[in-house]
Design an enzyme around this catalytic site. Structure first.
Site, PDB file in Angstrom:
ATOM      1  N   HIS A  17     -19.963  -8.770  12.687  1.00 26.20           N
ATOM      2  CA  HIS A  17     -21.277  -8.266  12.271  1.00 26.20           C
ATOM      3  C   HIS A  17     -21.495  -8.662  10.818  1.00 26.20           C
ATOM      4  CE1 HIS A  17     -24.240  -4.568  12.257  1.00 26.20           C
ATOM      5  NE2 HIS A  17     -24.661  -5.542  11.471  1.00 26.20           N
ATOM      6  N   HIS A  19     -24.558 -10.960   8.619  1.00 26.97           N
ATOM      7  CA  HIS A  19     -25.800 -11.733   8.612  1.00 26.97           C
ATOM      8  C   HIS A  19     -25.671 -12.857   7.590  1.00 26.97           C
ATOM      9  CE1 HIS A  19     -28.055  -8.455  10.773  1.00 26.97           C
ATOM     10  NE2 HIS A  19     -27.064  -7.746  10.263  1.00 26.97           N
ATOM     11  N   HIS A 197     -28.393  -3.919  17.248  1.00 21.01           N
ATOM     12  CA  HIS A 197     -28.255  -2.890  16.218  1.00 21.01           C
ATOM     13  C   HIS A 197     -28.843  -1.603  16.804  1.00 21.01           C
ATOM     14  CE1 HIS A 197     -27.507  -6.217  13.549  1.00 21.01           C
ATOM     15  NE2 HIS A 197     -27.533  -5.479  12.456  1.00 21.01           N
ATOM     16  N   GLU A 200     -28.015   3.023  13.656  1.00 22.40           N
ATOM     17  CA  GLU A 200     -27.735   2.823  12.227  1.00 22.40           C
ATOM     18  C   GLU A 200     -28.556   3.884  11.490  1.00 22.40           C
ATOM     19  OE1 GLU A 200     -29.152  -0.911  10.643  1.00 22.40           O
ATOM     20  OE2 GLU A 200     -28.078  -0.678   8.750  1.00 22.40           O
ATOM     21  N   ASP A 278     -21.571  -6.750   7.280  1.00 21.28           N
ATOM     22  CA  ASP A 278     -23.031  -6.680   7.442  1.00 21.28           C
ATOM     23  C   ASP A 278     -23.771  -7.662   6.522  1.00 21.28           C
ATOM     24  OD1 ASP A 278     -25.319  -5.857   8.713  1.00 21.28           O
ATOM     25  OD2 ASP A 278     -25.343  -3.836   7.902  1.00 21.28           O
ATOM     26  N   ASP A 279     -24.004  -7.265   5.280  1.00 23.07           N
ATOM     27  CA  ASP A 279     -24.720  -8.107   4.307  1.00 23.07           C
ATOM     28  C   ASP A 279     -23.934  -8.031   2.995  1.00 23.07           C
ATOM     29  OD1 ASP A 279     -27.464  -8.625   5.793  1.00 23.07           O
ATOM     30  OD2 ASP A 279     -27.020  -6.503   6.042  1.00 23.07           O
TER      31      ASP A 279
HETATM   32  N1  HPA Z   1     -29.785  -3.558   9.914  1.00 16.75           N
HETATM   33  C1  HPA Z   1     -30.840  -4.074  10.542  1.00 16.75           C
HETATM   34  N2  HPA Z   1     -31.262  -5.304  10.322  1.00 16.75           N
HETATM   35  C2  HPA Z   1     -30.613  -6.055   9.439  1.00 16.75           C
HETATM   36  C3  HPA Z   1     -29.531  -5.581   8.758  1.00 16.75           C
HETATM   37  C4  HPA Z   1     -29.084  -4.272   9.013  1.00 16.75           C
HETATM   38  O1  HPA Z   1     -28.109  -3.768   8.439  1.00 16.75           O
HETATM   39  N3  HPA Z   1     -29.098  -6.576   7.948  1.00 16.75           N
HETATM   40  C5  HPA Z   1     -29.922  -7.626   8.144  1.00 16.75           C
HETATM   41  N4  HPA Z   1     -30.852  -7.312   9.054  1.00 16.75           N
HETATM   42 ZN    ZN Z   2     -26.525  -5.765  10.582  1.00 14.99          ZN
END
Ligand code: HPA
Ligand code: ZN
Length: 339
Positions: A17, A19, A197, A200, A278-279
């Site tokens: 996971h 991006h 997703h 969250e 994630d990011d």
């Molecule tokens: N959640 C939803 N969309 C996203 C995320 C995330 O953490 N990161 C990049 N797009």
């Molecule tokens: Zn994500």
């Protein structure tokens, strides 16, 4: 703790996971912005980093879309992906299934082929140079209408062998899984595994609906499933992997601190938890750092970290034999550290 951290560094890891657009560090973002003539609201690296404070997912996504607007040419996609893969290799990542959001690029007039050629050139370089195993998971954006996403499946067809599956991301609240039932059925008909997703920021019901309506094989995030004990029982019973991203959750205010994150509780309850970044440029930590925070902030032990990584290898979209080979490599490395 130092010995445990050194042992964690030596473990082979998987990331499920992450991006690609969320791995662009501010230095590169500003550089590409200048080169491509794309105006950004930040004058320098410090100012950009200072802007990485988010009250919720929406605030983050606004910055995320702004940041990715500097990625224009095939070489830009190569540079962003290559920079992540170098860091991933340094972190011990041997298998990664990376997310990309084609609609965020197509909507700016960037060709699907431009995106793919740049990303895949970086994959080839990391496969050859580091021996990494790599796949791509294109994501649909849930704030956009379902109809517009179908052509992406045709665009992706020539690269089918590089694609592990398809997924769903973007602003979760108000954009529930049921809006994407037909699209996900089509992905599955084409033979792709799917992920989404869910849970969250959105409720546990979105996790359940992703399983029942979209028939996902893994849930990305999924931490809000904890609000529904019956759903948690199901995740355990059906061994549904969660690709948990604790730093993202802390930085987006889902938990008020790392120490309060529920990943350890879910893990101890028997949920197939995996840990991911994630990011990483926006949330300030790559996978190795995050695993160490699981030790330092959550009190998890080395054996727990090995089990989290085992979960990742088992949850990977690979032929059964390859999953098993990675698990074997993991255990050999873990045993070597114990000696
Ligand atoms: N959640 C939803 N969309 C996203 C995320 C995330 O953490 N990161 C990049 N797009
Ligand atoms: Zn994500």
């Amino acid at each position: 703790m130092k010995d445990v951290f050194a042992a964690i560094d030596r473990l082979p890891k998987a990331e499920l996971h992450m991006h690609i657009e969320g791995s662009i560090e501010p230095e590169m973002m500003l550089d590409l912005g200048r080169r491509n003539g794309i105006a950004l609201p930040w004058r320098g690296v410090e100012e950009a980093r200072a802007a990485y404070r988010f009250g919720n997912l929406k605030e983050f996504l606004d910055v995320f879309y702004r940041g990715l607007s500097v990625i224009v040419t095939e070489d830009d996609f190569f540079a962003v992906t290559d920079a992540y893969l170098r860091r991933a290799h340094a972190d011990g990542i041997v298998h990664a299934e990376l997310f990309i959001s084609p609609q965020a690029h197509l909507g700016r007039g960037i060709g699907f082929d431009t995106m793919m050629r740049g990303v895949l050139r970086a994959f080839e370089s990391a496969r050859g140079g580091f021996g990494m195993s790599l796949k791509l998971i294109p994501l649909f954006q849930r704030h956009l209408p379902e109809e517009g996403a179908f052509p992406i499946l045709d665009m992706a067809e020539p690269w089918r062998h590089e694609i592990a599956g398809f997924g769903l991301a973007g602003a979760e609240l108000g954009n529930p899984p049921q809006h994407f039932e037909r699209l996900f059925a089509h992905c599955r008909d084409l033979g792709y595994p799917v992920v989404a997703h869910a849970g969250e920021e959105g409720p546990a019901a979105y996790v359940r609906d992703s399983l029942d309506l979209l028939k996902v094989k893994r849930i990305d995030h999924g931490v809000r499933a904890a609000d529904d004990p019956g759903l948690v029982d199901r995740l355990v019973r059906e061994a549904i992997p969660l690709t948990v991203c604790p730093m993202a959750n802390v930085r987006l205010g889902v938990f008020s601190s790392f120490a309060e994150h529920n990943l350890k509780a879910l893990f101890e309850r028997g949920v197939k938890v995996t840990v991911n970044s994630d990011d990483p440029s926006y949330f300030g930590a790559y996978l190795g750092d995050i695993l160490k925070l699981c030790v330092g902030e959550l009190g998890m032990g080395f054996a727990d970290i090995v089990q989290l990584l085992r979960n990742s290898f088992e949850a990977a979209f690979l032929p059964e034999r390859e999953n098993e080979d990675f698990v074997e490599r993991l255990h050999q490395a873990a045993n070597a550290s114990a000696d």
